[in-house]
Design an enzyme around this catalytic site. Structure first.
Site, PDB file in Angstrom:
ATOM      1  N   GLU A  49      52.270  40.908  40.648  1.00  0.00           N
ATOM      2  CA  GLU A  49      51.519  39.789  41.222  1.00  0.00           C
ATOM      3  C   GLU A  49      50.899  38.940  40.122  1.00  0.00           C
ATOM      4  OE1 GLU A  49      51.406  42.972  41.912  1.00  0.00           O
ATOM      5  OE2 GLU A  49      50.650  43.404  43.909  1.00  0.00           O
TER       6      GLU A  49
ATOM      7  N   ASN B  65      56.541  43.886  37.558  1.00  0.00           N
ATOM      8  CA  ASN B  65      55.597  44.626  36.720  1.00  0.00           C
ATOM      9  C   ASN B  65      56.239  44.943  35.381  1.00  0.00           C
ATOM     10  OD1 ASN B  65      57.195  46.406  38.319  1.00  0.00           O
ATOM     11  ND2 ASN B  65      55.747  48.075  38.062  1.00  0.00           N
ATOM     12  N   ILE B  66      55.421  44.902  34.356  1.00  0.00           N
ATOM     13  CA  ILE B  66      55.876  45.090  32.975  1.00  0.00           C
ATOM     14  C   ILE B  66      54.948  46.110  32.320  1.00  0.00           C
ATOM     15  CG2 ILE B  66      56.326  43.953  30.767  1.00  0.00           C
ATOM     16  CD1 ILE B  66      56.477  41.269  32.439  1.00  0.00           C
ATOM     17  N   GLU B  67      55.484  47.311  32.076  1.00  0.00           N
ATOM     18  CA  GLU B  67      54.636  48.382  31.554  1.00  0.00           C
ATOM     19  C   GLU B  67      54.657  48.416  30.031  1.00  0.00           C
ATOM     20  OE1 GLU B  67      55.892  51.860  33.746  1.00  0.00           O
ATOM     21  OE2 GLU B  67      54.899  51.117  35.551  1.00  0.00           O
TER      22      GLU B  67
ATOM     23  N   CYS C 142      47.074  45.830  44.022  1.00  0.00           N
ATOM     24  CA  CYS C 142      45.951  46.588  43.442  1.00  0.00           C
ATOM     25  C   CYS C 142      44.695  45.712  43.417  1.00  0.00           C
ATOM     26  CB  CYS C 142      46.299  47.089  42.042  1.00  0.00           C
ATOM     27  SG  CYS C 142      46.075  45.860  40.737  1.00  0.00           S
TER      28      CYS C 142
HETATM   29  N1  THU Z   1      51.855  47.727  40.344  1.00  0.00           N
HETATM   30  C1  THU Z   1      52.111  46.398  40.589  1.00  0.00           C
HETATM   31  O1  THU Z   1      52.924  45.776  39.904  1.00  0.00           O
HETATM   32  N2  THU Z   1      51.425  45.798  41.600  1.00  0.00           N
HETATM   33  C2  THU Z   1      50.504  46.423  42.371  1.00  0.00           C
HETATM   34  O2  THU Z   1      49.774  45.767  43.072  1.00  0.00           O
HETATM   35  C3  THU Z   1      50.431  47.891  42.359  1.00  0.00           C
HETATM   36  C4  THU Z   1      50.873  48.513  41.081  1.00  0.00           C
HETATM   37  C5  THU Z   1      52.582  48.384  39.257  1.00  0.00           C
HETATM   38  C6  THU Z   1      51.727  48.744  38.070  1.00  0.00           C
HETATM   39  C7  THU Z   1      52.538  49.858  37.451  1.00  0.00           C
HETATM   40  O3  THU Z   1      53.522  49.274  36.614  1.00  0.00           O
HETATM   41  C8  THU Z   1      53.229  50.511  38.634  1.00  0.00           C
HETATM   42  O4  THU Z   1      53.157  49.588  39.695  1.00  0.00           O
HETATM   43  C9  THU Z   1      52.591  51.831  39.058  1.00  0.00           C
HETATM   44  O5  THU Z   1      51.241  51.681  39.267  1.00  0.00           O
END
Ligand code: THU
Length: 141
Positions: free
Chosen positions: A60, A47-49, A95
């Protein structure tokens, strides 16, 4: 297709490695994914915020977009692992947006979603199980 135990272990291991790559200055919640293509290749993702929040990308989708941008279109399974401060204490479910992206590229009856808590604690569901009655490309044809 039934995945071998070795392949499941490999996918979980590759997904786990990505926890260190997650860019998570806001949520501090790391997620790693490893996507297995029909040709045997594995694409990983983290994940990349983003400071503006909405441009953030889940692990994903990072894996799917890496794969699709390299010409892959057939997928078998994805392993997902995640936890606060990069420590995994529970299962991390994909998600809804990521389930929808899976629906775009995968057969919901056969694509396998592996959520892992550790190397040997995992569950496997089909995409149809985690996204019942999903809306996909077939609905527009
Ligand atoms: N996140 C994912 O990378 N995959 C998911 O299916 C659930 C949520 C990440 C998004 C965000 O960077 C962090 O988790 C908190 O929601």
């Amino acid at each position: 297709m039934k995945l071998s135990e070795e392949k499941i272990q490999e996918l979980i291991r590759e997904a786990s490695k990505m926890l260190m790559r997650s860019y998570i200055p806001y949520s501090h919640f790391a997620v790693g994914a490893a996507l297995l293509c029909e040709d045997g290749r594995i694409y990983t993702g983290c994940n990349i915020e983003n400071a503006a929040f909405t441009p953030s990308n889940c692990a994903e989708r990072t894996a799917f977009f890496k794969a699709v941008s390299e010409g892959e279109m057939k997928f078998t399974a994805i392993a997902i692992i995640g936890g606060k401060n990069r420590k995994v204490t529970d299962f991390c479910a994909p998600c809804g947006v990521c389930r929808q992206v899976m629906m775009e590229f995968c057969n919901p009856q056969t694509f396998q979603v592996i959520t892992a808590k550790s190397q040997d604690e995992y569950r496997i569901d089909t995409l149809a199980q985690v996204l019942p009655d999903g809306f996909g490309p077939g609905n527009l044809s």
